[in-house]
Design an enzyme around this catalytic site. Structure first.
Site, mmCIF file in Angstrom:
data_model
loop_
_atom_site.group_PDB
_atom_site.id
_atom_site.type_symbol
_atom_site.label_atom_id
_atom_site.label_comp_id
_atom_site.label_asym_id
_atom_site.label_seq_id
_atom_site.Cartn_x
_atom_site.Cartn_y
_atom_site.Cartn_z
ATOM 1 N N GLU A 59 76.681 19.086 58.790
ATOM 2 C CA GLU A 59 75.308 19.539 58.990
ATOM 3 C C GLU A 59 74.998 20.693 58.040
ATOM 4 O O GLU A 59 75.904 21.318 57.490
ATOM 5 C CB GLU A 59 75.091 20.046 60.429
ATOM 6 C CG GLU A 59 75.413 19.021 61.491
ATOM 7 C CD GLU A 59 74.830 19.347 62.871
ATOM 8 O OE1 GLU A 59 73.884 20.160 62.962
ATOM 9 O OE2 GLU A 59 75.350 18.768 63.853
ATOM 10 N N GLU B 240 81.004 17.302 62.484
ATOM 11 C CA GLU B 240 79.668 16.829 62.104
ATOM 12 C C GLU B 240 79.236 17.589 60.865
ATOM 13 O O GLU B 240 79.210 18.816 60.854
ATOM 14 C CB GLU B 240 78.658 17.022 63.245
ATOM 15 C CG GLU B 240 78.929 16.078 64.412
ATOM 16 C CD GLU B 240 77.790 16.018 65.439
ATOM 17 O OE1 GLU B 240 77.040 17.006 65.558
ATOM 18 O OE2 GLU B 240 77.679 14.971 66.113
ATOM 19 N N HIS C 185 72.710 8.533 60.887
ATOM 20 C CA HIS C 185 73.651 8.923 61.951
ATOM 21 C C HIS C 185 73.117 8.436 63.303
ATOM 22 O O HIS C 185 73.847 7.807 64.076
ATOM 23 C CB HIS C 185 73.811 10.447 61.952
ATOM 24 C CG HIS C 185 74.581 11.004 63.117
ATOM 25 N ND1 HIS C 185 75.956 10.928 63.211
ATOM 26 C CD2 HIS C 185 74.164 11.638 64.243
ATOM 27 C CE1 HIS C 185 76.350 11.508 64.342
ATOM 28 N NE2 HIS C 185 75.287 11.942 64.989
ATOM 29 N N LYS D 87 80.160 20.078 72.802
ATOM 30 C CA LYS D 87 79.709 20.725 71.572
ATOM 31 C C LYS D 87 79.942 22.230 71.563
ATOM 32 O O LYS D 87 80.047 22.826 70.499
ATOM 33 C CB LYS D 87 78.195 20.511 71.419
ATOM 34 C CG LYS D 87 77.761 19.069 71.383
ATOM 35 C CD LYS D 87 77.981 18.502 70.012
ATOM 36 C CE LYS D 87 77.349 17.123 69.903
ATOM 37 N NZ LYS D 87 77.403 16.640 68.520
ATOM 38 N N ASP E 115 70.181 22.710 67.880
ATOM 39 C CA ASP E 115 70.710 21.642 67.023
ATOM 40 C C ASP E 115 69.739 20.471 67.042
ATOM 41 O O ASP E 115 69.409 19.952 68.104
ATOM 42 C CB ASP E 115 72.092 21.196 67.513
ATOM 43 C CG ASP E 115 72.876 20.471 66.412
ATOM 44 O OD1 ASP E 115 72.572 20.680 65.213
ATOM 45 O OD2 ASP E 115 73.795 19.704 66.747
ATOM 46 N N ASP F 29 79.425 21.141 63.234
ATOM 47 C CA ASP F 29 79.220 21.111 64.685
ATOM 48 C C ASP F 29 80.319 20.234 65.299
ATOM 49 O O ASP F 29 80.116 19.060 65.579
ATOM 50 C CB ASP F 29 77.817 20.535 64.948
ATOM 51 C CG ASP F 29 77.483 20.456 66.425
ATOM 52 O OD1 ASP F 29 78.068 21.222 67.207
ATOM 53 O OD2 ASP F 29 76.628 19.622 66.779
HETATM 54 MN MN MN Z 1 75.251 18.257 65.885
#
Ligand code: MN
Length: 425
Positions: free
Chosen positions: A198, A196, A131, A250, A124, A230
Site C-alpha cells: 500500500e 499488503e 485486489h 489487521k 485504510d 498493512d
Molecule cells: Mn489494507
C-alpha cells in the site's frame, strides 16, 4: 490546488553534495523527503530531509525553528513551496549557504529514523480494484465486486497505535480462527500471515468538523506519500470480518517507510485520471477538472521477499510482484473529499492507507492471498523454496519510485519488516 512543476524539479540541478548526484541515489536534490531522526546523543527527534546518503537537520540549517513535524506539516501550501525552494537554494551547487548546510548534515548510516510524524487517526481504504476483484472471487465466486465499489471509496477506521517505522520486526499474532471443516474456532498463531502493498497518504493541513473539503481544496490538505505495509492475518480475517469488517486481523502491526515524499516532489509524475469505458463517472463531489487532468500519480511499486535461508546465503531476495498507484480506482484527492464529505474532520498527521495496490496482470497481486490464490498455488522462489503465506524470519520489503522522461528519478527508500515467531502461549 495540485502542486505545480517548477524550478525545484529541473533535471539539470546538481548539489554540492556528491552523493546526491549519484544516478542511483533515492534522494537527489529534486526529491527532498521529510523524516524524523535521532543521532546517538539526541534526546528528542529532529526533523530532517534526506539528501544523497545524508540527512539535513532543518533546525541546524536554520530553515525551521520547530521540533514538531505535525506542526510543520500543517503549513499552508505556499509555505511548503517556499521551504522546498529554500532547501533547493541551500543544497544546489554554488550555493552561498553551503558551509552552513554542511554543518547541518549527518550520514544516514549514523542516525535512527523514527515514525515521520505523530500519527493521529488511521483510515485504510480499498482503492485497488484488481485486489478487490481477486479477493472477492475467492470469497464470492459469482459476485466478486460488490455493487457499491464503483461509487464509493470503501474504507474502515484502523488503529494508529501499532504502526511502526521501517525497518520493523513484529511477532506473529495469535487469534481466533475457524477452518471450514472445524466445528468451533481455536485460538492459535495465524497460519496465513500476509503483507499488503500500500501507499500511506499523510494529511498536512487540518480541517474543521462540519466543513467538508472540496475536490478543489483536497490537495492543499495532503502533505505527502510514504510506503505502507498493512500486515494481515487472513485466517483471523476470514472468521471475524462479517459484519463490521477487519479488526484483529489487521491491528497487530503495520509498517511505514521513514521518509515522506511531498506532494510538491511528486508534481512531475502526475497523470490524467479516467474511468474505464462503461464504468460510472464519480458523483460530482468526487469529481473536478483538475482531478481528471492530473489527479493520478505514477508511482511504480514492488514487493521483495527475503527468507531466512536467502539471508544466510547472502541472497538479496526475490521480487514477488509489481504494480502502480495508477492501478487504483480512486485518487488521493477523492479520498480526502470523501472522508470529509459527511463533516468528519482531519488532523495533521492523519494517515490514509490506500488499500492493496495490485496490478491488472496475473502475478501482479499486492498480497500473497492473491499470488497464491488463497493458499492453493504455492509460489516457487529462485532458491527452490516455496511460500503460500509468510513464515517466521521472512522479511518483506516494499519499494517505490517515480520516473519520467526529462525528470530526475525519485524514490521512497525501502519499507521493510520481518516476521518473528509468535510468543509462547
Ligand atoms: Mn489494507
Amino acid at each position: 490546488m495540485i502542486a505545480a512543476v517548477d524550478g525545484t524539479h529541473d533535471a539539470t540541478l546538481q548539489s554540492w553534495l556528491e552523493s546526491a548526484n549519484d544516478p542511483a541515489t533515492d534522494f537527489p536534490i529534486q526529491n527532498l523527503p521529510f523524516g524524523r531522526f535521532r543521532r546517538a546523543d539526541d534526546r528528542d527527534a529532529c526533523i530532517g530531509v534526506a539528501i544523497g546518503d545524508q540527512v539535513l537537520d532543518l533546525r541546524r540549517a536554520r530553515l525551521i525553528e520547530t521540533h514538531d513535524m505535525n506542526r510543520l506539516m500543517g503549513q499552508r501550501p505556499e509555505e511548503r513551496v517556499s521551504l522546498r525552494q529554500a532547501l533547493r537554494d541551500g543544497l544546489r551547487a554554488g550555493s552561498p549557504n553551503e558551509a552552513l548546510f554542511r554543518e547541518a548534515l549527518v550520514p544516514q548510516s549514523r542516525v535512527t529514523m523514527g515514525l515521520p510524524c505523530e500519527i493521529g487517526d488511521y483510515t485504510d481504504f480499498y482503492i485497488g480494484i484488481h485486489h478487490a476483484t481477486t479477493v472477492g472471487q475467492l470469497l464470492r465466486p459469482d459476485n466478486p465486486l460488490l455493487p457499491n465499489y464503483r461509487w464509493v471509496p470503501i474504507g474502515y477506521h484502523g488503529r494508529a497505535s501499532s504502526i511502526n517505522v521501517s525497518p520493523s520486526r513484529f511477532k506473529r499474532p495469535r487469534g481466533q480462527q475457524r477452518g471450514a471443516d472445524e466445528p468451533q474456532p481455536s485460538f492459535v498463531p495465524t497460519r496465513r500471515l500476509d503483507y499488503e502493498l500500500e501507499l500511506g497518504l499523510l494529511i498536512g493541513r487540518p480541517s474543521v468538523q462540519g466543513e467538508p473539503i472540496s475536490m478543489a481544496e483536497a490537495e492543499d490538505h495532503l502533505f505527502g506519500v510514504t510506503l505502507f505495509n498493512d500486515w494481515s492475518a487472513r485466517d483471523i480475517q476470514a472468521w471475524e470480518y462479517q459484519p463490521l469488517g477487519p479488526f484483529q486481523s489487521k491491528n497487530f502491526a503495520s509498517t511505514l517507510s521513514p521518509w515522506i515524499v511531498t506532494m510538491e516532489a511528486l508534481a512531475p509524475f502526475r497523470q490524467a485520471f479516467a474511468r474505464p469505458a462503461g464504468d460510472p463517472q464519480p458523483l460530482p463531489y468526487l469529481d473536478s477538472p483538475a482531478n481528471r487532468e492530473r489527479g493520478a500519480i505514477d508511482i511504480a511499486l514492488e514487493v521483495w521477499l527475503q527468507t531466512p535461508t536467502m539471508r544466510a546465503a547472502g541472497h538479496p531476495g526475490d521480487r514477488l510482484s509489481h504494480s502502480n498507484f495508477t492501478d487504483g480506482y480512486w485518487t488521493a484527492a477523492q479520498l480526502v473529499a470523501h472522508h470529509t464529505a459527511n463533516g468528519c474532520n482531519l488532523g495533521s498527521g492523519d494517515l490514509f492507507g490506500t488499500g492493496t495496490l495490485s496490478g491488472p496482470g496475473t502475478g501482479q497481486g499486492g498480497s500473497l492471498l492473491e499470488l497464491s490464490r488463497g493458499g492453493k498455488a504455492p509460489l516457487y522462489l529462485s532458491n527452490g523454496e516455496t511460500r503460500t503465506f509468510l513464515e517466521d524470519g521472512d522479511s518483506v520489503e516494499l519499494r517505490g519510485q517515480c520516473t519520467r522522461e526529462g525528470f530526475r528519478r525519485i524514490s521512497f527508500g525501502p519499507c521493510r519488516g520481518t516476521v518473528l515467531a509468535a510468543s509462547p502461549s
